[in-house]
Motif scaffolding. Structure first.
Motif, short mmCIF file in Angstrom:
data_model
loop_
_atom_site.label_atom_id
_atom_site.label_comp_id
_atom_site.label_asym_id
_atom_site.label_seq_id
_atom_site.Cartn_x
_atom_site.Cartn_y
_atom_site.Cartn_z
N VAL A 155 0.84 -1.20 0.00
CA VAL A 155 0.00 0.00 0.00
C VAL A 155 0.88 1.25 0.00
O VAL A 155 0.64 2.20 -0.76
N LYS A 156 1.91 1.27 0.84
CA LYS A 156 2.79 2.43 0.92
C LYS A 156 3.57 2.63 -0.38
O LYS A 156 3.75 3.77 -0.84
N GLU A 200 1.20 4.15 -2.90
CA GLU A 200 0.95 5.58 -2.65
C GLU A 200 2.10 6.43 -3.18
O GLU A 200 1.89 7.48 -3.81
N LYS A 201 3.32 5.97 -2.94
CA LYS A 201 4.50 6.72 -3.40
C LYS A 201 4.57 6.73 -4.92
O LYS A 201 4.85 7.77 -5.54
N MET A 244 2.06 6.26 -7.13
CA MET A 244 0.97 7.03 -7.73
C MET A 244 1.17 8.53 -7.55
O MET A 244 0.80 9.33 -8.43
N ASP A 245 1.78 8.93 -6.46
CA ASP A 245 2.10 10.34 -6.26
C ASP A 245 3.12 10.80 -7.30
O ASP A 245 3.00 11.89 -7.89
N SER A 272 1.48 11.05 -10.68
CA SER A 272 0.70 12.27 -10.81
C SER A 272 1.57 13.44 -11.28
O SER A 272 1.19 14.22 -12.16
N CYS A 307 0.98 -0.89 -10.39
CA CYS A 307 0.77 0.44 -10.96
C CYS A 307 1.27 0.51 -12.39
O CYS A 307 2.24 -0.17 -12.76
#
Length: 450
Positions: free
Chosen positions: A345-346, A349-350, A352-353, A356, A375
């Motif tokens: 999960v972490k 998040e990194k 996908m950030d 972006s 991803c």
């Protein structure tokens, strides 16, 4: 950027790799592809070193096999302990306890609040074919429904169920009979102006119509789908769609098979990706990261379904080898002790950030998506038309490789870069790898504009 982990000293392939590459082309058929023109010397965690001394950050994980990393000490120790005792007896000749222990653990971890049984095989394709075999035996029906864009393997029935022609099916027919392909959501490419909810409703209506126009549901043994499509570019369906298909299966007595070959064992932040969709499959197939590189796969299913076959109707010479089972138990031990589901999960998040930020910077990126550490980036020639850009994807991967990051392509249109880094990757390695990927995109776009 100062590189700590990625270190490519020579143009690929290096001198030692060139010699081996020539031998490879003389000895191995071209149909066996390769993505990186070099040869591994050693691998540990999320790092690969080749025979010319180049070091790479691994964002491929042997296509999602090494979720616990390369050569994890716990897995290596389990194999070293097992090998001197016995390597193979054939479970159907003389059984061994590791098979039972691994089966018990998988039955406990997998989706479904019902009694389950587990059998082991050798590969993902073999698991999928046997899942269909079990479904046909239990239901007394012959037809199988898979979905467009799905990938289930390269053997005959698995290839027949796969929903992409090239390179998997082209000129390899005739295919297995009684295999049908239903529609599957691709939200990024839904009709312009249509909301995601309306798109999901339309696709569910088309699946219902499919059972009128293509095959009667009373003839269908099983409906097989990946929770998240892997080879087609990490396409994530709407939860409502998955649940809607599942309910249709229940309504018509069709068994629902979840192909978790690529999504399973923590890749999405849960042991099984189906847990994201609130669905309890009748049968689940697993492989890839199951044993950190040892060839083993499995089918987890409702007890009454799995028990319907007679003795001798299921199995194979090497199915569920002692080494594979011991490695599988070690993998589960690592995942629990190192809390790799939370780590996925972490990582996601990194990633996908970072994606972006890349999306804002590079207009060749049409979409970025994923769940957990599964991803992907989709490359297009134009964001308005969404025309796929396969060539750009190839350039990005080449630029990344030459800078020390190994990643993979995917996608229905071969225009997706997918990331399957080991979940044990450190934050420093992940950050450096993502920075290199950004550099690779910048270099790839610059080469087009020259």
């Amino acid at each position: 950027m100062s590189k700590q982990f990625a270190n490519v000293n020579t143009a690929l392939p290096g001198p030692k790799a060139k010699e081996l590459l020539d031998r490879r082309h003389n000895a191995v058929p071209d149909g066996v592809s390769y993505g990186t023109p070099t040869f591994v010397e050693s691998a540990k965690g999320a790092l690969l070193k080749d025979i010319d001394g180049n070091q790479f950050i691994d964002f491929a994980g042997a296509i999602g096999v090494n979720n616990v990393g390369h050569s994890h000490d716990t897995v290596v120790g389990a194999l070293q302990e097992q090998a001197p005792k016995y390597i193979h007896t054939g479970f159907n000749v003389m059984m061994y306890d590791s098979y039972i222990e691994l089966a018990e653990k998988l039955a406990d971890l997998s989706p479904g609040r019902f009694d389950k049984k587990v059998m082991f095989l050798n590969s993902g394709a073999e698991a999928n074919e046997n899942a269909v075999k079990i479904a046909r035996k239990y239901t007394g029906r012959q037809a199988v429904v898979s979905v467009s864009g799905g990938f289930h393997g390269r053997t005959l029935l698995a290839m027949s169920m796969t929903g992409k022609v090239k390179p998997y099916k082209y000129e390899y027919g005739p295919f297995a009979p009684e295999v049908y392909h239903a529609p599957f959501p691709y939200n990024y490419r839904r009709p312009e102006g249509m909301t995601e909810e309306a798109y999901t409703d339309e696709l569910l209506r088309r699946v219902k119509d499919f059972f009128i126009t293509e095959v009667d549901p009373s003839q269908v043994a099983a409906f097989i789908m990946e929770p998240i499509q892997g080879e087609s570019g990490f396409i994530v369906p709407d939860k409502k769609f998955v649940q809607g298909v599942y309910e249709l299966c229940k309504q018509h007595g069709i068994l629902f098979i979840a192909d978790e070959i690529q999504t399973g064992f923590g890749r999405t932040g849960k042991y099984f990706a189906m847990d994201h969709f609130g669905v309890e499959p009748d049968l689940v197939t697993v492989s890839k990261s199951m044993a950190a590189g040892l060839p083993i796969s499995g089918i987890i299913g409702r007890q009454e379904i799995m028990d319907f076959a007679n003795a001798g109707e299921l199995g194979g010479t090497y199915c569920g080898t002692p080494l594979g089972c011991r490695a599988g138990l070690a993998v589960l031990d690592v995942m629990e002790k190192e809390n790799l589901n939370a780590r996925a999960v972490k990582i996601g998040e990194k990633v996908m950030d970072k994606f972006s930020t890349m999306y804002e910077k590079f207009d060749v990126i049409g979409d970025y998506r994923g769940i957990g550490a599964m991803c992907a980036l989709e490359f297009v020639k134009d964001r308005d038309t969404k025309e796929p850009d396969k060539d750009m994807t190839g350039r990005v991967l080449k630029e990344a490789r030459e800078r020390g990051v190994i990643a993979l392509n995917a996608g229905i249109f071969d225009n997706v870069v997918r990331l399957l880094m080991p979940l044990v990757i450190t934050d420093e390695q992940l950050d450096e790898g993502l920075d290199i990927l950004g550099e690779a995109i910048e270099a790839a776009t610059a080469s087009v504009n020259v």
